[in-house]
Design a protein around this motif. Structure first.
Motif, mmCIF file in Angstrom:
data_model
loop_
_atom_site.group_PDB
_atom_site.id
_atom_site.type_symbol
_atom_site.label_atom_id
_atom_site.label_comp_id
_atom_site.label_asym_id
_atom_site.label_seq_id
_atom_site.Cartn_x
_atom_site.Cartn_y
_atom_site.Cartn_z
ATOM 1 N N GLU A 10 67.332 39.175 45.739
ATOM 2 C CA GLU A 10 67.340 40.616 45.446
ATOM 3 C C GLU A 10 68.490 41.395 46.069
ATOM 4 O O GLU A 10 68.635 42.575 45.813
ATOM 5 N N VAL A 11 69.301 40.750 46.884
ATOM 6 C CA VAL A 11 70.404 41.455 47.521
ATOM 7 C C VAL A 11 71.312 42.037 46.438
ATOM 8 O O VAL A 11 71.592 41.370 45.441
ATOM 9 N N GLU A 12 71.756 43.275 46.665
ATOM 10 C CA GLU A 12 72.642 43.888 45.679
ATOM 11 C C GLU A 12 73.984 43.158 45.673
ATOM 12 O O GLU A 12 74.562 42.891 46.725
ATOM 13 N N ARG A 13 74.476 42.811 44.467
ATOM 14 C CA ARG A 13 75.728 42.087 44.351
ATOM 15 C C ARG A 13 76.689 42.906 43.504
ATOM 16 O O ARG A 13 76.664 42.846 42.281
ATOM 17 N N PRO A 14 77.541 43.670 44.165
ATOM 18 C CA PRO A 14 78.372 44.622 43.441
ATOM 19 C C PRO A 14 79.530 43.984 42.678
ATOM 20 O O PRO A 14 80.142 44.628 41.836
ATOM 21 N N PHE A 15 79.853 42.730 42.996
ATOM 22 C CA PHE A 15 80.985 42.067 42.349
ATOM 23 C C PHE A 15 80.509 40.710 41.878
ATOM 24 O O PHE A 15 79.560 40.171 42.426
ATOM 25 N N SER A 16 81.196 40.117 40.881
ATOM 26 C CA SER A 16 80.877 38.710 40.631
ATOM 27 C C SER A 16 82.079 37.819 40.895
ATOM 28 O O SER A 16 81.940 36.792 41.532
ATOM 29 N N LYS A 17 83.273 38.229 40.485
ATOM 30 C CA LYS A 17 84.415 37.344 40.728
ATOM 31 C C LYS A 17 85.316 37.884 41.840
ATOM 32 O O LYS A 17 85.799 39.017 41.769
ATOM 33 N N VAL A 18 85.512 37.040 42.841
ATOM 34 C CA VAL A 18 86.284 37.436 44.015
ATOM 35 C C VAL A 18 87.566 36.606 44.073
ATOM 36 O O VAL A 18 87.505 35.382 43.923
ATOM 37 N N VAL A 19 88.699 37.251 44.256
ATOM 38 C CA VAL A 19 89.950 36.511 44.397
ATOM 39 C C VAL A 19 90.495 36.753 45.803
ATOM 40 O O VAL A 19 90.652 37.904 46.228
ATOM 41 N N VAL A 20 90.735 35.661 46.525
ATOM 42 C CA VAL A 20 91.225 35.754 47.897
ATOM 43 C C VAL A 20 92.675 35.292 47.931
ATOM 44 O O VAL A 20 92.983 34.172 47.489
ATOM 45 N N TYR A 21 93.569 36.139 48.400
ATOM 46 C CA TYR A 21 94.986 35.769 48.533
ATOM 47 C C TYR A 21 95.259 35.301 49.951
ATOM 48 O O TYR A 21 94.984 36.022 50.907
ATOM 49 N N GLY A 22 95.816 34.081 50.072
ATOM 50 C CA GLY A 22 96.102 33.485 51.380
ATOM 51 C C GLY A 22 95.010 32.490 51.715
ATOM 52 O O GLY A 22 93.849 32.866 51.862
ATOM 53 N N SER A 23 95.375 31.197 51.809
ATOM 54 C CA SER A 23 94.355 30.185 52.107
ATOM 55 C C SER A 23 94.521 29.672 53.524
ATOM 56 O O SER A 23 94.260 28.523 53.822
ATOM 57 N N GLY A 24 94.983 30.566 54.425
ATOM 58 C CA GLY A 24 95.120 30.193 55.838
ATOM 59 C C GLY A 24 93.791 30.300 56.558
ATOM 60 O O GLY A 24 92.722 30.208 55.948
ATOM 61 N N LYS A 96 97.736 35.709 37.554
ATOM 62 C CA LYS A 96 96.706 35.389 36.562
ATOM 63 C C LYS A 96 95.258 35.547 37.090
ATOM 64 O O LYS A 96 94.429 36.150 36.398
ATOM 65 N N PRO A 97 94.945 35.048 38.281
ATOM 66 C CA PRO A 97 93.544 35.095 38.724
ATOM 67 C C PRO A 97 92.973 36.510 38.808
ATOM 68 O O PRO A 97 91.762 36.707 38.746
ATOM 69 N N VAL A 98 93.845 37.507 38.927
ATOM 70 C CA VAL A 98 93.358 38.861 39.142
ATOM 71 C C VAL A 98 92.967 39.528 37.811
ATOM 72 O O VAL A 98 92.300 40.562 37.798
ATOM 73 N N GLU A 99 93.327 38.875 36.692
ATOM 74 C CA GLU A 99 93.097 39.512 35.389
ATOM 75 C C GLU A 99 91.616 39.737 35.090
ATOM 76 O O GLU A 99 91.271 40.631 34.331
ATOM 77 N N ASP A 100 90.744 38.896 35.684
ATOM 78 C CA ASP A 100 89.306 39.163 35.502
ATOM 79 C C ASP A 100 88.589 39.272 36.853
ATOM 80 O O ASP A 100 87.408 38.953 36.974
ATOM 81 N N ALA A 101 89.310 39.754 37.870
ATOM 82 C CA ALA A 101 88.713 39.861 39.208
ATOM 83 C C ALA A 101 87.950 41.169 39.362
ATOM 84 O O ALA A 101 88.350 42.200 38.816
ATOM 85 N N ASP A 102 86.853 41.120 40.109
ATOM 86 C CA ASP A 102 86.145 42.351 40.476
ATOM 87 C C ASP A 102 86.578 42.821 41.859
ATOM 88 O O ASP A 102 86.611 44.006 42.140
ATOM 89 N N ALA A 126 95.741 43.740 37.177
ATOM 90 C CA ALA A 126 94.284 43.803 37.345
ATOM 91 C C ALA A 126 93.673 44.909 36.480
ATOM 92 O O ALA A 126 94.300 45.936 36.245
ATOM 93 N N PRO A 127 92.418 44.679 36.016
ATOM 94 C CA PRO A 127 91.720 45.753 35.308
ATOM 95 C C PRO A 127 91.497 46.956 36.234
ATOM 96 O O PRO A 127 91.555 46.817 37.460
ATOM 97 N N GLN A 128 91.203 48.098 35.640
ATOM 98 C CA GLN A 128 91.052 49.316 36.430
ATOM 99 C C GLN A 128 89.888 49.232 37.409
ATOM 100 O O GLN A 128 89.932 49.813 38.491
ATOM 101 N N HIS A 129 88.825 48.495 37.058
ATOM 102 C CA HIS A 129 87.650 48.502 37.953
ATOM 103 C C HIS A 129 87.844 47.629 39.199
ATOM 104 O O HIS A 129 87.052 47.692 40.126
ATOM 105 N N THR A 130 88.891 46.796 39.210
ATOM 106 C CA THR A 130 89.051 45.847 40.324
ATOM 107 C C THR A 130 89.293 46.579 41.642
ATOM 108 O O THR A 130 90.166 47.434 41.730
ATOM 109 N N VAL A 131 88.516 46.210 42.642
ATOM 110 C CA VAL A 131 88.664 46.812 43.967
ATOM 111 C C VAL A 131 89.629 45.953 44.787
ATOM 112 O O VAL A 131 89.479 44.728 44.849
ATOM 113 N N PHE A 132 90.614 46.592 45.388
ATOM 114 C CA PHE A 132 91.606 45.892 46.214
ATOM 115 C C PHE A 132 91.277 46.111 47.689
ATOM 116 O O PHE A 132 91.037 47.250 48.112
ATOM 117 N N THR A 133 91.308 45.028 48.472
ATOM 118 C CA THR A 133 91.125 45.179 49.920
ATOM 119 C C THR A 133 92.145 44.333 50.666
ATOM 120 O O THR A 133 92.644 43.334 50.139
#
Ligand code: NAI
Length: 306
Positions: A10-24, A96-102, A126-133
């Motif tokens: 039941e936890v709220e899940r505001p995003f489904s696809k997450v893209v992480v830049y940097g695999s360090g 490319k990965p950001v094209e369908d990222a949330d 990225a689509p307009q809804h994508t949140v950048f952090t």
């Protein structure tokens, strides 16, 4: 269970696809916890070699989790690791990965120009809804989001994790001047859905934790520089007298002395008013250790030998 959420919980899940830049160090930890809690993750780095390293970190960290969760059952351990790993894709394509990222979580090298240039190109794709952090420790979020469009400015925040990500519960959710409350709320829910404890703060140097810890470590250095106490005694005093798990010099060695110097040099140059230059003034002792390549635990020597 403590280490993964059942699908459809039941936890709220505001995003489904997450893209992480940097695999360090940090990016692989962030990708791991997101995948562990059922997010679809793509991990992006400059080349396959870096991605292999990142996937290696994730796999060995997951094996530790699996050994705790399924102590006597090797096949369940393997199934758990494989299941989480199946949600981690990798890519060397920067856009490319950001094209369908949330949600985008940036954890690349701590260099403002490099980060700005990444965000600029992601903003276009990225689509307009994508949140950048950004997971930056020391750069102003406002200067990173300045590289993107006005529309993205409301969709941009700091998301500051701690090392080691799988173990450390805290995430600082950093609100820049333009960040919308809705984005802050989504990021808060995201943190909760991966079993982290979010705190909120404005976009000021060091956010909460480093703003307090960095001047504290520098004050410990000044005390030793004046000859008022030894490194070992300062550490013992703060552990046994203040209840801290590590003394300031042990902590500095753990963080990396180059990182400590990088942060204080950055803040000091910013001039009076931001942090208070007296709090982060350069230390000859720190500079000498860094110049000699003694960066702490990662090089086997800093204030202590390892
Ligand atoms: P790291 O050096 O382990 O990893 C950085 C990775 O980013 C490397 O694999 C590098 O190849 C990759 N990279 C560089 N430019 C890239 C690009 N344009 N696109 C994709 N990948 C790229 O660094 P670490 O320690 O993981 O730090 C990453 C970020 O996290 C920094 O902003 C740092 O300030 C922040 N941070 C670090 C903490 C720490 O304790 N190390 C704690 C909290 C935040």
């Amino acid at each position: 269970p403590a280490d993964s959420a059942p699908a459809g919980s039941e936890v709220e899940r505001p995003f489904s696809k997450v893209v992480v830049y940097g695999s360090g160090l940090m990016g692989s930890g962030i990708a791991q916890v997101a995948a562990q809690y059922n997010y679809q993750v793509t991990l992006v780095d400059l080349n396959q070699n870096m991605l292999d390293k990142g996937q290696g970190y994730i796999r060995s960290s997951l094996k530790r989790v699996a050994r705790k969760k399924f102590a006597d059952d090797a096949s369940q351990q393997t199934a758990f690791v494989d299941n989480v790993m199946s949600r981690v894709k990798v890519s060397t394509d920067p856009v490319k990965p950001v094209e369908d990222a949330d949600l985008v979580v940036e954890a690349i090298v701590e260099n403002i120009k490099v980060k700005q240039s990444l965000f600029r190109s992601l903003d276009e794709a990225a689509p307009q809804h994508t949140v950048f952090t950004s997971n930056t420790s020391s750069l102003p979020i406002g200067q990173l989001l300045a590289a993107t469009s006005d529309q993205r400015a409301t969709q941009f925040a700091g998301l500051h994790f701690f090392n080691p990500v799988p173990q450390m519960k805290l995430v600082e959710v950093v609100k820049a001047a333009t960040t919308s409350q809705q984005v802050v709320d989504s990021l808060t829910a995201f943190c909760q859905s991966i079993k982290k404890s979010p705190v909120h703060c404005n976009d000021t140097p060091g956010f909460i934790v480093n703003r307090l810890l960095v001047p504290y470590m520098m004050e410990a250095l000044r005390m030793v520089d004046r000859g008022d106490a030894s490194v070992r005694d300062v550490d013992t005093a703060m552990k046994l007298g203040a209840g801290y798990p590590m003394g300031p010099f042990e902590l500095a060695d753990y963080v990396g002395l180059d990182t400590l110097k990088f942060i204080t040099d950055g803040w000091y140059k910013e001039g009076e008013g931001l942090v208070g230059d007296g709090l982060v003034a350069p230390s000859k002792r720190l500079d000498a250790l860094v110049a000699a390549g003694n960066l702490g635990r990662k090089t086997g020597k800093g204030f202590y030998e390892y």
